[in-house]
Design a protein around this motif. Structure first.
Motif, PDB file in Angstrom:
ATOM      1  N   LYS A   1     -16.085  11.670 -25.332  1.00 64.36           N
ATOM      2  CA  LYS A   1     -17.248  10.793 -25.078  1.00 64.36           C
ATOM      3  C   LYS A   1     -17.995  11.692 -24.019  1.00 64.36           C
TER       4      LYS A   1
ATOM      5  N   TYR B   1     -17.982  14.978 -23.542  1.00 63.94           N
ATOM      6  CA  TYR B   1     -18.567  16.279 -24.196  1.00 63.94           C
ATOM      7  C   TYR B   1     -19.758  15.993 -25.084  1.00 63.94           C
ATOM      8  N   LYS B   2     -19.653  14.706 -25.962  1.00 66.05           N
ATOM      9  CA  LYS B   2     -20.901  14.345 -26.752  1.00 66.05           C
ATOM     10  C   LYS B   2     -22.019  13.989 -25.964  1.00 66.05           C
ATOM     11  N   SER B   3     -21.918  13.170 -24.837  1.00 63.05           N
ATOM     12  CA  SER B   3     -22.818  12.550 -24.057  1.00 63.05           C
ATOM     13  C   SER B   3     -23.797  13.762 -23.445  1.00 63.05           C
TER      14      SER B   3
ATOM     15  N   PHE C   1     -23.630  17.464 -27.318  1.00 65.06           N
ATOM     16  CA  PHE C   1     -23.734  17.045 -28.687  1.00 65.06           C
ATOM     17  C   PHE C   1     -25.141  16.456 -28.886  1.00 65.06           C
TER      18      PHE C   1
ATOM     19  N   ALA D   1     -27.201  14.413 -31.877  1.00 65.03           N
ATOM     20  CA  ALA D   1     -27.033  13.562 -32.880  1.00 65.03           C
ATOM     21  C   ALA D   1     -27.859  13.803 -34.027  1.00 65.03           C
TER      22      ALA D   1
ATOM     23  N   PRO E   1     -23.658  20.811 -31.760  1.00 66.67           N
ATOM     24  CA  PRO E   1     -23.575  21.106 -30.178  1.00 66.67           C
ATOM     25  C   PRO E   1     -25.126  21.757 -29.936  1.00 66.67           C
TER      26      PRO E   1
END
Length: 221
Positions: free
Chosen positions: A189, A191-193, A196, A198, A203
């Protein structure tokens, strides 16, 4: 080791204490207090008394329900007030031994897990933060409070980036069925916030405007 009835004192491994002075820093509810010259007798175990300056808060009771009688009772009978104070409530938040690193010694120090969490969350010294992370990571029984404390520290952009990296590794090492893999989920979470995209499912390009944040994210790739 015993040879011919004689004890070989040179090869025998024994636990010895610290024969000298030792400094203790106590963080209490009312502030921080240093005890810089505690005498150590050099024994393996030694009991020391340290003055506690803070006092426990007054006992907290449940407020009486609306419509209750002045004496605290109601139509269903007398219901005594319930003491809401936790059994673990203490004026001590956390302790540190040799906080200024004045002694060339290997110090093994134990305190409850919540006190290590307090040290991680409230102490501004990076050495204290790193010590707390290492100890929490090595606990034999992990709890969600430990995982959440590590995750909160990782997400704190004001913390030193090297220690945040240690928190990230600790989250990875503590991920297990015991905690429902919470550490791993927090890392994904986090790392994606921040990295990443979307829209393209990949990335984002590296952003070098914030080097501390870049270094923290780099260890997760």
């Amino acid at each position: 080791m015993v040879l011919n009835g004689n004890i070989d004192s040179e090869n025998r491994e024994v636990d010895i204490g610290w024969p000298g002075m030792m400094s203790i820093r106590v963080h209490e509810l009312d502030g921080m207090y240093d005890h810089p010259i505690l005498p150590m007798a050099g024994e393996t175990w030694q009991l020391l008394e340290i003055q506690c300056h803070s006092k426990l808060a007054a006992r907290r009771f449940q407020k009486p329900k609306k419509g209750s009688k002045p004496d605290g009772s109601d139509d269903n009978g007398d219901v005594p007030a319930v003491d809401m104070r936790s059994n673990t409530e203490s004026p001590l938040l956390w302790l540190r031994v040799d906080p200024e690193l004045e002694y060339l010694a290997e110090i093994h120090f134990n305190q409850p897990a919540q006190m290590w969490i307090n040290q991680l969350e409230r102490d501004k010294d990076v050495v204290a933060q790193a010590q707390a992370i290492a100890t929490l990571e090595a606990l034999p029984q992990l709890s969600f409070s430990v995982v959440n404390a590590l995750n909160n520290f990782l997400s704190d952009s004001k913390a030193f980036w090297r220690v945040r990296i240690e928190a990230a590794f600790a989250l990875a090492n503590t991920a297990s069925e015991e905690t429902d893999w919470a550490g791993l989920l927090h890392l994904v979470k986090f790392y994606k916030s921040r990295r990443f995209d979307a829209n393209i499912g990949l990335p984002k390009p590296n952003d070098f405007h914030d080097f501390p944040e870049y270094f923290v994210l780099e260890v997760m790739q």
